[in-house]
Write an enzyme that holds these catalytic residues in place. Structure first.
Site, mmCIF file in Angstrom:
data_model
loop_
_atom_site.group_PDB
_atom_site.id
_atom_site.type_symbol
_atom_site.label_atom_id
_atom_site.label_comp_id
_atom_site.label_asym_id
_atom_site.label_seq_id
_atom_site.Cartn_x
_atom_site.Cartn_y
_atom_site.Cartn_z
ATOM 1 N N ARG A 108 -30.774 -48.836 -79.763
ATOM 2 C CA ARG A 108 -31.108 -48.420 -81.119
ATOM 3 C C ARG A 108 -31.283 -46.916 -81.289
ATOM 4 O O ARG A 108 -30.702 -46.306 -82.170
ATOM 5 C CB ARG A 108 -32.460 -49.030 -81.520
ATOM 6 N N HIS A 143 -43.058 -41.238 -78.645
ATOM 7 C CA HIS A 143 -41.781 -41.536 -79.292
ATOM 8 C C HIS A 143 -41.966 -41.252 -80.787
ATOM 9 O O HIS A 143 -42.035 -42.167 -81.609
ATOM 10 C CB HIS A 143 -41.461 -43.014 -79.043
ATOM 11 N N LYS A 179 -25.300 -36.963 -59.463
ATOM 12 C CA LYS A 179 -25.011 -36.194 -58.246
ATOM 13 C C LYS A 179 -26.190 -35.298 -57.877
ATOM 14 O O LYS A 179 -26.076 -34.418 -57.027
ATOM 15 C CB LYS A 179 -23.761 -35.333 -58.447
HETATM 16 C C1 NCD Z 1 -38.982 -48.688 -77.450
HETATM 17 C C2 NCD Z 1 -38.883 -47.574 -76.447
HETATM 18 O O1 NCD Z 1 -37.833 -47.358 -75.846
HETATM 19 O O2 NCD Z 1 -39.884 -46.900 -76.319
HETATM 20 N N1 NCD Z 1 -37.864 -49.017 -78.144
HETATM 21 C C3 NCD Z 1 -37.297 -48.175 -79.064
HETATM 22 O O3 NCD Z 1 -37.146 -46.995 -78.890
HETATM 23 N N2 NCD Z 1 -36.908 -48.720 -80.224
HETATM 24 C C4 NCD Z 1 -39.846 -49.794 -77.018
HETATM 25 C C5 NCD Z 1 -39.455 -50.627 -75.823
HETATM 26 O O4 NCD Z 1 -38.648 -50.251 -74.997
HETATM 27 O O5 NCD Z 1 -40.039 -51.715 -75.723
#
Ligand code: NCD
Length: 316
Positions: free
Chosen positions: A55, A135, A83
């Protein structure tokens, strides 16, 4: 806005509201047959992904392309990173190619911060997920989705709205960024998890915590389920998956205890049958697919604001 987006804490309330308003303007593009604006024409966005992603990578790619930027996708597999090339050498290569923005996902918490503050690159750095840390664009798209469904007044304020974030908080960068951003926006967040899956120091976060899902969700306006990140665990966090689901999974029976307006969210990828049952994921309370759509608009807004593009209307 600051030059980089590394943490949800980088965003003041004004910054966050500006991103959400800009995303709302850009969101209408998603419903048009031609989804492109010239705002970032001639700019280069590099997607630098050291960790798997479906995503988030596709979403940043779509966002940059819809703003007419040139997009370079760089994933660790199949590159010189396998590498043994270092983050520094990769960064110098990007700099030599003239990247204006670098979107980075990395397994190590703090990698985007290092990239932004090392002096290796001049571009804006956007954190697309670093280890178990943050995130921020996921939190922005979640806030955007919440505000579309639950927002009060013209500005879609989340003041006083109750959001339950449920599951593997310990390993979740989504939970941390959401806790910070939603508090900035005035929402009341409760983290629900077994004691083993709450991080040390969670008492310093701007949230409440609970071990009891059934007590929390009837009062919530939104319930955000998190995946159990088994790839980051070395066992022993809960007795069995079945026991976990029984105590912390959202199934049809629990969904029936939600208020009528309450929405169900999940950042994906979902493990159906573990933290969320298939009937809940596919129910009409679930906004999980809409979160993905909103992600593109929010990332367009972030790139647009960081790179100081032309007006969304297209004037240079
Ligand atoms: C998440 C992530 O990668 O932090 N997904 C995301 O970015 N939509 C959550 C997860 O991996 O469970």
């Amino acid at each position: 806005m600051k030059r980089h987006l590394l943490s949800a804490a980088d965003l003041s309330r004004d910054d966050a509201e500006l991103v959400l308003q800009t995303a709302a303007e850009l969101r209408s593009l998603a419903d048009r047959p031609i989804k492109k604006l010239p705002a970032l024409r001639g700019r280069t966005v590099v997607n630098l992904f050291f960790e798997d992603s479906t995503r988030t990578r596709i979403s940043f790619e779509a966002a940059a392309k819809r703003l007419s930027a040139d997009v370079i996708n760089f994933s660790a597999k199949g590159s010189s990173l396998s590498k043994g090339e270092s983050l520094k050498d990769t960064a110098l290569t990007l700099e030599a190619m003239g990247a204006d923005a670098v979107v980075v996902r990395h397994g190590a918490s703090g990698a985007p911060h290092r990239l932004a503050h090392s002096g290796w690159v001049r571009s804006s750095v956007v954190n697309a997920g670093d280890g178990t840390h943050e995130h921020p664009t996921q939190a922005l798209l979640d806030a955007f989705t919440l505000s579309r469904h639950l927002g009060r007044g013209k500005a879609g304020s989340l003041d006083g709205r109750r959001v339950a974030i449920v599951g593997d908080v310990l390993h979740s960068r989504v939970a941390r960024s959401n806790a910070l951003l939603l508090a900035t926006l005035g929402a009341e967040v409760t983290l629900v998890a077994p004691p083993t899956l709450l991080p040390v120091g969670v008492d310093t976060w701007p949230v409440e915590t609970s071990y009891d899902l059934d007590a929390v969700i009837p009062k919530a306006d939104a319930v955000m389920m998190l995946r159990v990140q088994r790839e980051r665990m070395n066992g022993g966090f809960f007795p069995t998956p079945r026991e976990y689901s029984r105590r912390y999974g959202l199934d049809g029976r629990r969904m029936a205890t939600l208020q009528e307006h309450t929405i169900v969210m999940h950042p994906g990828p979902m493990v159906r049958g573990m933290e969320i049952s298939a009937d809940v994921a596919d129910s009409d309370r679930s906004v999980i697919v809409e979160q993905v759509t909103n992600g593109v608009a929010v990332r367009m807004a972030v790139l647009y604001l960081l790179l100081g593009g032309a007006q969304p209307g297209g004037e240079e």
